[in-house]
Design a protein around this motif. Sequence first.
Motif: not given
Length: 228
Positions: A102-107, A122-123, A156-166
């Motif tokens: 869940t770390a990428p959801i935080s902050f 990305v909400w 587990d869960e697969v988080y998808g369509d996140m904003a992955i950095r270059d």
Amino acid sequence: MSRVAILAGGSPHAHDFASSGAAVADVVSQLGHEVEVVEDPDVAASMLDDVDALAVIGLWWRMLGNTYDPWREQHAYTPPAATRDRLTSFVSNGGGLLALHTAPISFDDWQEWGDIVGGAWVWGVSSHPPVGDVRVRLVGQHPVVDGLPAEFEIVDEVYGDMAIRDGVEVLAVAKRHASDPDQPVVWAHRFGKGNVVFDGFGHDASSIHHPHNRRLLQQAITWILEGS
């Protein structure tokens, strides 16, 4: 022996972060490192001068939207400037970061956190299915995934369509459903002088103790400490 802080906590509505944090502590301590678990991001930030690596598993965010009404008053969180500065400085100056699940959801109102982790939720765009069987496929060679099977299954869960950095090095992918494109679920990169690993798994203690994920986590800790 190195000292590793584990930041585990935040909103408990969808996860048992106390159990997950204890599982991460167990996995890390098996390597002989000194481990301390804390629940408050501001407390964790205040410790960073005295640790070599930080592992993050939890949910600390603004909790916008009606869905989160029951928990917002108690658990909504925005990192203050001092916490942001300490976290950024820690990693950029060579501290190791292991970002779990869940770390990428935080902050979520701090864009640079996504730069540090290497990706962000990305909400309204990102999503995940319910917990279920996930087939993981390795797509890169790296010390973090050394010795793991080319494919393995985990619940587990697969988080998808996140904003992955270059610039991140994707090491493993998985699908949310049969027709889904591959989603990055494990990656490594450097932020400044610091080594960073994201492991998208760890929804609960059983996922953390899964033999292949446990090996991945221990190799991730070893690698991120090489940058410290």
